[in-house]
Design an enzyme around this catalytic site. Structure first.
Site, PDB file in Angstrom:
ATOM      1  N   SER A  49       0.798  -1.240   0.000  1.00 41.03           N
ATOM      2  CA  SER A  49       0.000   0.000   0.000  1.00 41.03           C
ATOM      3  C   SER A  49       0.824   1.280   0.000  1.00 41.03           C
ATOM      4  CB  SER A  49      -0.948   0.011   1.192  1.00 41.03           C
ATOM      5  OG  SER A  49      -1.992  -0.881   0.964  1.00 41.03           O
ATOM      6  N   LYS A  52       0.222   3.357  -2.957  1.00 40.90           N
ATOM      7  CA  LYS A  52      -0.975   4.201  -3.123  1.00 40.90           C
ATOM      8  C   LYS A  52      -0.631   5.683  -3.087  1.00 40.90           C
ATOM      9  CE  LYS A  52      -3.955   0.734  -0.886  1.00 40.90           C
ATOM     10  NZ  LYS A  52      -4.558   0.388   0.419  1.00 40.90           N
ATOM     11  N   TYR A 174      -4.325  -2.390  -9.708  1.00 46.53           N
ATOM     12  CA  TYR A 174      -4.141  -2.347  -8.248  1.00 46.53           C
ATOM     13  C   TYR A 174      -3.132  -3.394  -7.766  1.00 46.53           C
ATOM     14  CZ  TYR A 174      -5.235  -2.528  -3.290  1.00 46.53           C
ATOM     15  OH  TYR A 174      -5.138  -2.517  -1.911  1.00 46.53           O
ATOM     16  N   VAL A 244       1.405  -3.823   3.762  1.00 45.79           N
ATOM     17  CA  VAL A 244       1.422  -5.118   4.448  1.00 45.79           C
ATOM     18  C   VAL A 244       2.651  -5.962   4.103  1.00 45.79           C
ATOM     19  CG1 VAL A 244      -1.073  -5.322   4.872  1.00 45.79           C
ATOM     20  CG2 VAL A 244      -0.102  -6.205   2.739  1.00 45.79           C
TER      21      VAL A 244
HETATM   22  N1  GLN Z   1      -2.385  -5.295  -1.654  1.00 45.75           N
HETATM   23  C1  GLN Z   1      -2.811  -5.203  -0.292  1.00 45.75           C
HETATM   24  C2  GLN Z   1      -4.294  -5.407  -0.148  1.00 45.75           C
HETATM   25  O1  GLN Z   1      -5.025  -4.928  -0.941  1.00 45.75           O
HETATM   26  C3  GLN Z   1      -2.412  -3.871   0.253  1.00 45.75           C
HETATM   27  C4  GLN Z   1      -2.847  -3.652   1.666  1.00 45.75           C
HETATM   28  C5  GLN Z   1      -1.842  -2.907   2.472  1.00 45.75           C
HETATM   29  O2  GLN Z   1      -0.658  -2.886   2.182  1.00 45.75           O
HETATM   30  N2  GLN Z   1      -2.301  -2.346   3.579  1.00 45.75           N
HETATM   31  O3  GLN Z   1      -4.772  -6.033   0.737  1.00 45.75           O
END
Ligand code: GLN
Length: 290
Positions: A49, A52, A174, A244
């Site tokens: 994430s 993002k 994504y 994550v």
């Molecule tokens: N690709 C992960 C998900 O969509 C990203 C989530 C994250 O890093 N918090 O669950």
């Protein structure tokens, strides 16, 4: 640090479940470009994430603040992949850094570019001033295969009329940007524009006005680590973004960017040792935005 190796790796993405939790790296890069690193500072990992922030920056470049007609800018107080709030709030995600908001951002990129995945990769490579950044196709495939919750969010958004492109295309973009592999050292270069009033360190190019950069940092502070945003502001005191994969990047405007990586996560999905390391860093140096 006793926290290293504690917590749980992100096992809901099978390709990430195999990562050895007992790892730690940290890098700090000043706005003048000086780099300091410890441990696995140069080891590439799945930024998840953290990506993002890059896609949000691109979408703001295309749509400006009109983006906020389709996505809010309030902390969610909910986990990053929560479904309940999205229904309650009629398909307008709370902010661009939770999964639902990031999917809307990806929809903008699909509409505004010929090849969204290619454009994102080029954007991040430009931020790093290096071609040494790539998508990990295995992680992307693994998340796509097991990403039913994100698929549910995307279908939900579509049903509310908040996606213009096909759900499968949005999810493909994504999972790819989430599967970017970068090191702490690279992330501290890529994030410099947030410390330098919107100017890319590698090329000197302005990506955002100083005012919009201030606002982007505000989004990181209030939304960057999801339902742990209050605690992170309290203990670390910097705008930051987690993933994550166990990475966290934080920004001290006009001074430096810091990135940490340790794969064991706390219950909010943020690196346990990474959060602690950032807390120690701002506490021991006495430097934070507060
Ligand atoms: N690709 C992960 C998900 O969509 C990203 C989530 C994250 O890093 N918090 O669950």
């Amino acid at each position: 640090m006793p926290e290293v190796g504690r917590g749980r790796v992100a096992n809901y993405i099978p390709a990430l479940a195999r990562i050895e939790p007992d790892q730690f790296g940290m890098a700090v890069r000043t706005v003048d470009g000086e780099l300091f690193g410890v441990g696995a500072a140069e080891a590439p990992f799945s930024i998840q994430s953290i990506s993002k922030v890059f896609t949000l920056t691109m979408a703001l470049g295309f749509d400006g603040e009109a983006l906020f007609e389709r996505v809010g800018r309030e902390p969610s107080g909910n986990p990053f992949n929560s479904l309940v709030q999205l229904e309650h709030e009629a398909g307008i995600p709370r902010n661009p850094l939770i999964n639902a908001g990031a999917l809307v951002v990806d929809d903008v990129l699909l509409s505004r570019t010929y090849d969204a995945k290619g454009a994102i990769l080029e954007f991040v490579r430009d931020l790093c001033g290096s071609l040494d950044v790539a998508y990990d196709e295995e992680v992307a495939r693994s998340e796509r295969e097991w990403g039913d919750r994100n698929a549910a969010l995307a279908h939900f958004l579509k049903s509310f009329g908040n996606l213009d492109n096909p759900v499968a295309d949005v999810l493909d973009v994504y999972v790819h940007h989430c599967a970017l592999r970068m090191s702490c050292a690279q992330l501290t270069t890529a994030f410099q524009y947030l410390a330098r009033g919107g100017v890319n360190q590698a090329t000197g190019e302005r990506l955002m006005s100083a005012s919009l950069t201030k606002r982007a940092n505000a989004l990181l502070l209030t939304c960057g680590v999801y339902d742990a945003a209050g605690d992170f502001a309290y203990t670390v005191g910097l705008p930051g973004k987690s993933g994550v994969g166990g990475g966290i990047v934080a920004v001290m405007p006009n001074h430096w960017c810091v990135a940490v990586w340790s794969p064991g996560l706390n219950e909010s999905g943020n690196s346990l040792a990474g959060t602690r390391a950032l807390e120690l860093f701002t506490t021991k140096t006495g430097i934070s935005i507060f």
